[in-house]
Design a protein around this motif. Sequence first.
Motif, PDB file in Angstrom:
ATOM      1  N   ALA A 136       0.839  -1.197   0.000  1.00  0.00           N
ATOM      2  CA  ALA A 136       0.000   0.000   0.000  1.00  0.00           C
ATOM      3  C   ALA A 136       0.876   1.250   0.000  1.00  0.00           C
ATOM      4  O   ALA A 136       1.939   1.268   0.623  1.00  0.00           O
ATOM      5  N   PRO A 137       0.441   2.301  -0.728  1.00  0.00           N
ATOM      6  CA  PRO A 137       1.215   3.541  -0.737  1.00  0.00           C
ATOM      7  C   PRO A 137       1.281   4.120   0.679  1.00  0.00           C
ATOM      8  O   PRO A 137       0.358   3.954   1.463  1.00  0.00           O
ATOM      9  N   ALA A 138       2.384   4.790   0.950  1.00  0.00           N
ATOM     10  CA  ALA A 138       2.592   5.296   2.308  1.00  0.00           C
ATOM     11  C   ALA A 138       1.690   6.489   2.627  1.00  0.00           C
ATOM     12  O   ALA A 138       1.125   6.574   3.711  1.00  0.00           O
ATOM     13  N   ALA A 139       1.553   7.419   1.654  1.00  0.00           N
ATOM     14  CA  ALA A 139       0.815   8.649   1.937  1.00  0.00           C
ATOM     15  C   ALA A 139      -0.683   8.378   2.042  1.00  0.00           C
ATOM     16  O   ALA A 139      -1.215   7.486   1.402  1.00  0.00           O
ATOM     17  N   ALA A 140      -1.362   9.170   2.876  1.00  0.00           N
ATOM     18  CA  ALA A 140      -2.812   9.023   3.021  1.00  0.00           C
ATOM     19  C   ALA A 140      -3.526   9.828   1.947  1.00  0.00           C
ATOM     20  O   ALA A 140      -2.999  10.832   1.456  1.00  0.00           O
ATOM     21  N   ASP A 141      -4.724   9.395   1.595  1.00  0.00           N
ATOM     22  CA  ASP A 141      -5.506  10.120   0.600  1.00  0.00           C
ATOM     23  C   ASP A 141      -6.032  11.427   1.178  1.00  0.00           C
ATOM     24  O   ASP A 141      -6.363  11.508   2.364  1.00  0.00           O
ATOM     25  N   SER A 142      -6.145  12.422   0.342  1.00  0.00           N
ATOM     26  CA  SER A 142      -6.775  13.692   0.731  1.00  0.00           C
ATOM     27  C   SER A 142      -8.220  13.430   1.147  1.00  0.00           C
ATOM     28  O   SER A 142      -8.868  12.512   0.640  1.00  0.00           O
ATOM     29  N   SER A 143      -8.718  14.247   2.074  1.00  0.00           N
ATOM     30  CA  SER A 143     -10.125  14.079   2.481  1.00  0.00           C
ATOM     31  C   SER A 143     -11.084  14.798   1.527  1.00  0.00           C
ATOM     32  O   SER A 143     -12.305  14.720   1.686  1.00  0.00           O
ATOM     33  N   ASP A 144     -10.560  15.495   0.521  1.00  0.00           N
ATOM     34  CA  ASP A 144     -11.445  16.133  -0.476  1.00  0.00           C
ATOM     35  C   ASP A 144     -12.222  15.062  -1.247  1.00  0.00           C
ATOM     36  O   ASP A 144     -11.687  13.993  -1.541  1.00  0.00           O
ATOM     37  N   ALA A 145     -13.459  15.378  -1.600  1.00  0.00           N
ATOM     38  CA  ALA A 145     -14.263  14.453  -2.406  1.00  0.00           C
ATOM     39  C   ALA A 145     -13.654  14.333  -3.805  1.00  0.00           C
ATOM     40  O   ALA A 145     -13.112  15.306  -4.345  1.00  0.00           O
ATOM     41  N   ILE A 146     -13.732  13.145  -4.378  1.00  0.00           N
ATOM     42  CA  ILE A 146     -13.296  12.900  -5.757  1.00  0.00           C
ATOM     43  C   ILE A 146     -14.473  13.237  -6.675  1.00  0.00           C
ATOM     44  O   ILE A 146     -15.568  12.691  -6.514  1.00  0.00           O
ATOM     45  N   LYS A 147     -14.245  14.158  -7.608  1.00  0.00           N
ATOM     46  CA  LYS A 147     -15.340  14.646  -8.469  1.00  0.00           C
ATOM     47  C   LYS A 147     -15.503  13.752  -9.703  1.00  0.00           C
ATOM     48  O   LYS A 147     -14.556  13.527 -10.457  1.00  0.00           O
ATOM     49  N   LEU A 148     -16.728  13.254  -9.894  1.00  0.00           N
ATOM     50  CA  LEU A 148     -17.052  12.328 -10.990  1.00  0.00           C
ATOM     51  C   LEU A 148     -18.162  12.910 -11.858  1.00  0.00           C
ATOM     52  O   LEU A 148     -19.132  13.467 -11.335  1.00  0.00           O
ATOM     53  N   PRO A 149     -18.046  12.769 -13.190  1.00  0.00           N
ATOM     54  CA  PRO A 149     -19.071  13.343 -14.075  1.00  0.00           C
ATOM     55  C   PRO A 149     -20.266  12.417 -14.299  1.00  0.00           C
ATOM     56  O   PRO A 149     -20.115  11.196 -14.380  1.00  0.00           O
ATOM     57  N   ILE A 150     -21.436  13.012 -14.417  1.00  0.00           N
ATOM     58  CA  ILE A 150     -22.619  12.298 -14.914  1.00  0.00           C
ATOM     59  C   ILE A 150     -22.842  12.785 -16.339  1.00  0.00           C
ATOM     60  O   ILE A 150     -23.010  13.978 -16.575  1.00  0.00           O
ATOM     61  N   HIS A 151     -22.770  11.859 -17.294  1.00  0.00           N
ATOM     62  CA  HIS A 151     -22.984  12.212 -18.703  1.00  0.00           C
ATOM     63  C   HIS A 151     -24.415  11.849 -19.127  1.00  0.00           C
ATOM     64  O   HIS A 151     -25.301  11.755 -18.279  1.00  0.00           O
TER      65      HIS A 151
ATOM     66  N   SER B 258      -4.288  14.885 -13.738  1.00  0.00           N
ATOM     67  CA  SER B 258      -2.869  14.579 -13.513  1.00  0.00           C
ATOM     68  C   SER B 258      -2.463  14.622 -12.043  1.00  0.00           C
ATOM     69  O   SER B 258      -1.514  13.954 -11.645  1.00  0.00           O
ATOM     70  N   GLY B 259      -3.191  15.378 -11.214  1.00  0.00           N
ATOM     71  CA  GLY B 259      -2.837  15.446  -9.793  1.00  0.00           C
ATOM     72  C   GLY B 259      -3.424  14.316  -8.955  1.00  0.00           C
ATOM     73  O   GLY B 259      -3.171  14.226  -7.745  1.00  0.00           O
ATOM     74  N   PHE B 260      -4.217  13.459  -9.599  1.00  0.00           N
ATOM     75  CA  PHE B 260      -4.958  12.413  -8.873  1.00  0.00           C
ATOM     76  C   PHE B 260      -4.046  11.446  -8.091  1.00  0.00           C
ATOM     77  O   PHE B 260      -4.264  11.204  -6.899  1.00  0.00           O
ATOM     78  N   PRO B 261      -2.998  10.881  -8.728  1.00  0.00           N
ATOM     79  CA  PRO B 261      -2.192   9.869  -8.021  1.00  0.00           C
ATOM     80  C   PRO B 261      -1.562  10.398  -6.733  1.00  0.00           C
ATOM     81  O   PRO B 261      -1.486   9.667  -5.745  1.00  0.00           O
ATOM     82  N   ASP B 262      -1.117  11.660  -6.741  1.00  0.00           N
ATOM     83  CA  ASP B 262      -0.503  12.213  -5.530  1.00  0.00           C
ATOM     84  C   ASP B 262      -1.544  12.572  -4.489  1.00  0.00           C
ATOM     85  O   ASP B 262      -1.314  12.447  -3.290  1.00  0.00           O
ATOM     86  N   LYS B 263      -2.703  13.030  -4.944  1.00  0.00           N
ATOM     87  CA  LYS B 263      -3.721  13.498  -3.991  1.00  0.00           C
ATOM     88  C   LYS B 263      -4.472  12.341  -3.333  1.00  0.00           C
ATOM     89  O   LYS B 263      -4.805  12.402  -2.152  1.00  0.00           O
ATOM     90  N   TRP B 264      -4.748  11.292  -4.129  1.00  0.00           N
ATOM     91  CA  TRP B 264      -5.488  10.134  -3.592  1.00  0.00           C
ATOM     92  C   TRP B 264      -4.765   8.842  -3.989  1.00  0.00           C
ATOM     93  O   TRP B 264      -5.275   8.059  -4.817  1.00  0.00           O
ATOM     94  N   PRO B 265      -3.587   8.571  -3.417  1.00  0.00           N
ATOM     95  CA  PRO B 265      -2.814   7.388  -3.864  1.00  0.00           C
ATOM     96  C   PRO B 265      -3.551   6.066  -3.681  1.00  0.00           C
ATOM     97  O   PRO B 265      -3.436   5.175  -4.526  1.00  0.00           O
ATOM     98  N   THR B 266      -4.306   5.925  -2.605  1.00  0.00           N
ATOM     99  CA  THR B 266      -5.010   4.649  -2.387  1.00  0.00           C
ATOM    100  C   THR B 266      -6.120   4.474  -3.409  1.00  0.00           C
ATOM    101  O   THR B 266      -6.288   3.401  -4.003  1.00  0.00           O
ATOM    102  N   ALA B 267      -6.869   5.545  -3.637  1.00  0.00           N
ATOM    103  CA  ALA B 267      -7.923   5.491  -4.660  1.00  0.00           C
ATOM    104  C   ALA B 267      -7.305   5.202  -6.023  1.00  0.00           C
ATOM    105  O   ALA B 267      -7.848   4.420  -6.814  1.00  0.00           O
ATOM    106  N   TYR B 268      -6.144   5.804  -6.293  1.00  0.00           N
ATOM    107  CA  TYR B 268      -5.531   5.620  -7.618  1.00  0.00           C
ATOM    108  C   TYR B 268      -5.115   4.162  -7.844  1.00  0.00           C
ATOM    109  O   TYR B 268      -5.243   3.650  -8.960  1.00  0.00           O
TER     110      TYR B 268
END
Length: 409
Positions: A91-106, A328-338
């Motif tokens: 598992a990646p060492a850094a913790a994920d940001s507590s910000d919500a991950i924004k997802l589109p509804i198409h 592009s900032g996703f992997p650093d901001k939410w490593p576990t989610a990524y």
Amino acid sequence: MACVTTLRDGLRGAPGTEARQADSGGVGNCPPRTDRTDRGEVFMLKRFMVILAAMAMVASACGSDSDDASGAASGSGDVAATTAAPAATAAPAAADSSDAIKLPIHNWSSQIAGVYAVGAILEATGNSVEYISADSTLVYTSMCEGDMDLVHEVWEGAFGVAFMEQVDAGCVIDAATHDAKTREDWWYPSYVEDVCPGLPDWEALNDCASLFATPDSGGKGRFLGGPVDWLKGDQERVEGLEMDFIVENAGTAGALWAALEAASVNQEPVVIFNWTPNFVEAMYDGKFIEFPEFADECRTDASWGLNPETTHDCGNPKNGYLKLGVWSGFPDKWPTAYAAVQKMNFTNLDIAQLAMYVDIDGMEPEDAAALWLADNCARWTGWASADQSVCPEAPTAAAHSSDAIKLPI
Ligand code: TMO
């Protein structure tokens, strides 16, 4: 009317929702359900067949994927490093940001249902998510601007150009390629072949153009395309191939299916935008038009193709990809989610089922997602490294009878 509610909910807050609703009309979103009650048995058989077809596509996709994988591995020279590095899966060492991950509804059903499944998978990694109605082409520039974080259905035909532009710009990461293979193009129901010999060839279609005329098409054939935020280039194709067609854009996916159902009932010629995997193959026989073979240069290089002066003088990809893109900032901001995102992998069957749950069974997109999550618990908890206890129960499907409800006057 439940089906109208479904679309309205799915497009909650989407720009132009009212216009689209008005455009397709209330009945516009419901044709498959009428069809189902009329032709239940044929439909059940066809649904079974589409599932088999989807599985066959998966099988062939898996075959080519493993070829790619072995080719890449033997060429890269780091086979030993890959196989001898179990630490890489820690598992990646850094913790994920507590910000919500924004997802589109198409604005097509598999995506609307699927995004709720993707959201639940990300929640199982300990994150929170936010759903935002978004234009399906502009979403890639939104990712550049930090307004969207993940698109889980990047279809090559419709969005390949807009997506790759932002990947090349460094704003978007091409995070994963699903096993699903896709096709999006002009499509007609099979009975049209009786009156237009030579189909599915595009020149044969063009020879029959007048059969597809509408009161507004000035004697030319009418191609009914999808909403304008999908594929661009139909007009350019008509011009490049000098076809006797006009291009009309449906306001909603529902308006496309309404036109298909109305034409089918009367066995009238129609050519519309369609794609696979979708629910349509479970309900209607039909084929894609065979245009000149697609190549990337066809969209960028006018000198390429039949017409040396125009781009888009070719069809869309026949074996297109379905990708997953992140900011592009996703992997650093939410490593576990990524880590979970990179494992996400939808098959043709997954996409077809999500579409069928909504467009045939009339399920709400959230319920369709819950059903998929319940049926595929082991797979997606594996992606999320989550315990299977987080899987939802399958929503109890309302047993819709086709019998009329009798009411006293
Ligand atoms: C993006 N789409 C599946 C509607 O062609």
